[in-house]
Design an enzyme around this catalytic site. Structure first.
Site, short mmCIF file in Angstrom:
data_model
loop_
_atom_site.label_atom_id
_atom_site.label_comp_id
_atom_site.label_asym_id
_atom_site.label_seq_id
_atom_site.Cartn_x
_atom_site.Cartn_y
_atom_site.Cartn_z
N HIS A 143 0.89 -1.17 0.00
CA HIS A 143 0.00 0.00 0.00
C HIS A 143 0.92 1.22 0.00
O HIS A 143 1.99 1.18 0.63
CB HIS A 143 -0.82 0.12 1.28
CG HIS A 143 -1.76 -1.01 1.57
ND1 HIS A 143 -1.35 -2.17 2.17
CD2 HIS A 143 -3.09 -1.13 1.38
CE1 HIS A 143 -2.40 -2.97 2.33
NE2 HIS A 143 -3.47 -2.36 1.85
N GLU A 273 -10.95 -6.69 -4.63
CA GLU A 273 -10.76 -7.74 -3.62
C GLU A 273 -12.00 -7.80 -2.73
O GLU A 273 -12.19 -6.95 -1.87
CB GLU A 273 -9.51 -7.43 -2.79
CG GLU A 273 -9.23 -8.47 -1.72
CD GLU A 273 -7.95 -8.18 -0.94
OE1 GLU A 273 -7.00 -7.60 -1.50
OE2 GLU A 273 -7.92 -8.53 0.24
N GLU A 309 -9.37 -13.49 -1.66
CA GLU A 309 -8.62 -13.79 -0.43
C GLU A 309 -9.34 -14.90 0.33
O GLU A 309 -10.54 -14.80 0.61
CB GLU A 309 -8.51 -12.52 0.43
CG GLU A 309 -7.81 -12.80 1.75
CD GLU A 309 -7.34 -11.54 2.46
OE1 GLU A 309 -6.88 -10.60 1.78
OE2 GLU A 309 -7.44 -11.51 3.69
N HIS A 312 -11.22 -13.96 3.48
CA HIS A 312 -12.44 -13.19 3.19
C HIS A 312 -13.55 -14.14 2.71
O HIS A 312 -14.73 -13.93 3.02
CB HIS A 312 -12.18 -12.14 2.10
CG HIS A 312 -11.18 -11.11 2.50
ND1 HIS A 312 -10.79 -10.10 1.66
CD2 HIS A 312 -10.48 -10.92 3.65
CE1 HIS A 312 -9.91 -9.33 2.28
NE2 HIS A 312 -9.70 -9.82 3.48
N ASP A 337 -5.11 -13.76 -2.70
CA ASP A 337 -4.45 -13.35 -1.46
C ASP A 337 -4.44 -14.60 -0.60
O ASP A 337 -5.46 -15.00 -0.01
CB ASP A 337 -5.20 -12.19 -0.78
CG ASP A 337 -4.60 -10.84 -1.18
OD1 ASP A 337 -3.73 -10.81 -2.08
OD2 ASP A 337 -5.01 -9.82 -0.60
N ASP A 350 -5.89 -13.66 8.97
CA ASP A 350 -4.80 -13.59 7.98
C ASP A 350 -3.64 -14.52 8.31
O ASP A 350 -2.48 -14.10 8.29
CB ASP A 350 -4.27 -12.15 7.88
CG ASP A 350 -5.22 -11.21 7.17
OD1 ASP A 350 -6.07 -11.69 6.42
OD2 ASP A 350 -5.08 -9.99 7.36
N ASP A 380 -0.92 -12.43 1.82
CA ASP A 380 -1.57 -11.44 2.68
C ASP A 380 -1.79 -12.13 4.02
O ASP A 380 -2.91 -12.45 4.42
CB ASP A 380 -2.90 -10.99 2.04
CG ASP A 380 -3.45 -9.75 2.71
OD1 ASP A 380 -2.86 -9.33 3.72
OD2 ASP A 380 -4.46 -9.21 2.24
C1 XLS Z 1 -7.75 -6.62 4.29
C2 XLS Z 1 -7.25 -6.83 2.94
C3 XLS Z 1 -6.07 -5.95 2.55
C4 XLS Z 1 -5.93 -5.93 1.06
C5 XLS Z 1 -5.12 -4.80 0.55
O1 XLS Z 1 -8.52 -7.39 4.83
O2 XLS Z 1 -6.96 -8.18 2.76
O3 XLS Z 1 -4.91 -6.39 3.17
O4 XLS Z 1 -5.42 -7.10 0.57
O5 XLS Z 1 -5.63 -3.57 0.88
NI NI Z 2 -6.02 -9.02 1.05
NI NI Z 3 -7.85 -9.47 4.40
#
Ligand code: XLS
Ligand code: NI
Ligand code: NI
Length: 477
Positions: A143, A273, A309, A312, A337, A350, A380
């Site tokens: 980021h 995402e 991800e 998620h 991710d 994560d 991630d």
């Molecule tokens: C947060 C997200 C973040 C994104 C990038 O939950 O996974 O890390 O991958 O902004």
């Molecule tokens: Ni992410």
């Molecule tokens: Ni995340």
């Protein structure tokens, strides 16, 4: 206990707790005796104890070696490194502190001096590239605000970013590049109502300016993709929210991003995402299907793909495999991710993916997709709060890479064996008939189907073979 005593106890506890938080990170150097002034100078290596990580095979007991990830080995006609395209996430690896909503940071890397200065940002960037090279990957993700500090004005923030990016460009050399870059539109208080979906027009403009700059630096660094994770693009209550207007704004925001991408000649893929909630109660990019619908409604379906991800996915009540397949069959699978949640904890923990079965399912989708390029696997993922040694950063990435590599090997075994595919083929064979072909071609109307139903009588229904499918899957693990 009397009320007065309870108050005294509470005051003591508060004192202890804020004492922990106020203590903050120790000043550099911690335990290395290395030079750690207010410059980005750092004498020597960041990871002197860690060797270059090599493949040693499944029988190796060396914790600093790959047991399953053999970059140059070909699986299903493609090198493992080209299937997997691993990437290190700067924010977790170099900005993760181990802090959580209940407690202070636990990690103090030896090179940190406790400041958020540009000098510190540059020193951290040097650590990033030494880490990447020792791990043997070619990609990283960032980021804007993890790699360079916010300034007092947008101009100053941009200048800080330029200074750190110039160093990153130099350190990247010719081999390493960003898998993706993104703008952090969730940490600063100005984004409390969102960025592209904020109720404040000035915030919308600020977010656009930040994305513009983040796209420029991603392009400058040779980035292959650009990510939009809608951290606060959602709502806390529908009572004070005009959802239609906010979504329209987000559509306009992404359309402007597409135009700007084309204007600057950035050929990377734009990725959304999905995440269902956290930090907002409801996030607009809830899951892959919701994001696909949004992209279609705003005419963006050919301009974007999705970054799925795994953690998620489970937060939205799906499996990672479900989200990958939903993205894939809509032509939207762009990047992964790579992480996982904890079945007993309800938030985005994560963690590094270590479940071989899950990794195998993930790789089935990736193989069906013909790979992810120009996307890849971004870690991630963060160390647990209790993992506080520098070597843990390597160990976590090694197990993460080995798990996905194992998933690739298993998925290839399943495909080469063919039994599972055969089971699926047989399951649908009633459609491999004349009438089935008519249905699939959209040529069977209800009158025709009624005629067939009467002719056939009560349908014959075969077994779904669920347990056999599970048995065949397990035989590859
Ligand atoms: C947060 C997200 C973040 C994104 C990038 O939950 O996974 O890390 O991958 O902004
Ligand atoms: Ni992410
Ligand atoms: Ni995340």
């Amino acid at each position: 206990m009397k009320a007065g005593e309870i108050l005294l106890l509470l005051l003591c506890l508060t004192g202890i707790y804020s004492g922990v938080i106020a203590a903050g990170p120790p000043t550099c150097p911690v335990d290395t005796g290395a030079d750690c002034s207010d410059t980005d100078d750092w004498k020597g290596e960041f990871f002197p104890e860690i060797p270059k990580i090599k493949y040693e095979g499944p029988s190796s007991k060396n914790i600093f070696a790959f047991k399953w990830y053999n970059a140059e080995e070909k699986i299903l006609g493609k090198k493992m490194k080209d299937w997997l395209r691993f990437s290190v996430a700067f924010w977790h690896t170099f900005r993760g502190t181990g802090g959580d909503p209940f407690g202070a940071p636990t990690k103090y890397w030896p090179w940190e001096d406790g400041t958020n200065s540009v000098a510190m940002a540059k020193r951290r960037m040097r650590a990033n590239f030494e880490f990447i090279e020792k791990l043997g990957v070619d990609r990283w993700c960032f980021h804007d605000r993890d790699i360079a500090p916010d300034g007092k004005t947008l101009e100053e923030s941009n200048a800080n970013l330029d200074e750190v990016v110039a160093l990153a460009k130099e350190l990247q050399g010719s081999k390493i590049k960003p898998l993706w870059g993104t703008a952090q539109l969730f940490l600063h208080p100005r984004y409390m109502h969102g960025g592209a979906t904020s109720s404040e027009v000035q915030v919308y403009a600020y977010a656009a300016a930040q994305v513009k700059k983040a796209m420029e630096v991603t392009h400058y660094l040779g980035g292959e993709n650009y990510v939009f994770w809608g951290g606060r693009e959602g709502y806390q209550s529908l009572l004070n929210t005009d959802m239609e207007r906010e979504l329209d704004h987000m559509g306009r925001f992404f359309q402007a991003a597409v135009s700007y991408k084309k204007k600057i000649g950035f050929n990377g893929t734009l990725l959304i995402e999905p995440k269902p909630q956290e930090p907002t109660k409801h996030q607009y990019d809830w899951d892959a299907a919701t994001a696909a619908n949004f992209l279609r409604k705003y005419g963006l379906i050919d301009e974007f793909k999705l970054n799925i991800e795994c953690n998620h996915a489970t937060l939205s009540g799906h499996s990672c495999h479900h989200e990958l397949e939903t993205a894939r069959i809509n032509g939207l699978l762009g990047n992964i991710d790579a992480n996982t949640g904890d079945p007993q904890i309800g938030w985005d923990t994560d963690q590094f993916l270590t479940d071989i079965g899950e990794a195998t399912m993930v790789m089935i989708s990736v193989i069906r997709n013909g790979g992810l390029a120009p996307g890849g696997f971004n870690f991630d993922a963060k160390l647990r709060r209790e993992s506080t040694d520098v070597e843990d950063l390597f160990i976590a990435h090694i197990i993460g890479m080995d798990t996905i590599a194992r998933g690739l090997r298993n998925a290839a075994k399943l495909i080469e064996d063919g039994s599972l595919a055969e089971l699926v083929r047989k399951r649908y064979q009633s459609f491999d008939t004349e009438i089935g072909a008519q249905i699939e071609a959209g040529k069977a109307d209800f009158e025709l189907l009624e005629k067939k139903a009467m002719e056939w009588g009560e349908p014959k229904v075969a077994s779904g073979k669920q347990e056999l499918a599970e048995m065949l899957f397990q035989s590859a693990l």
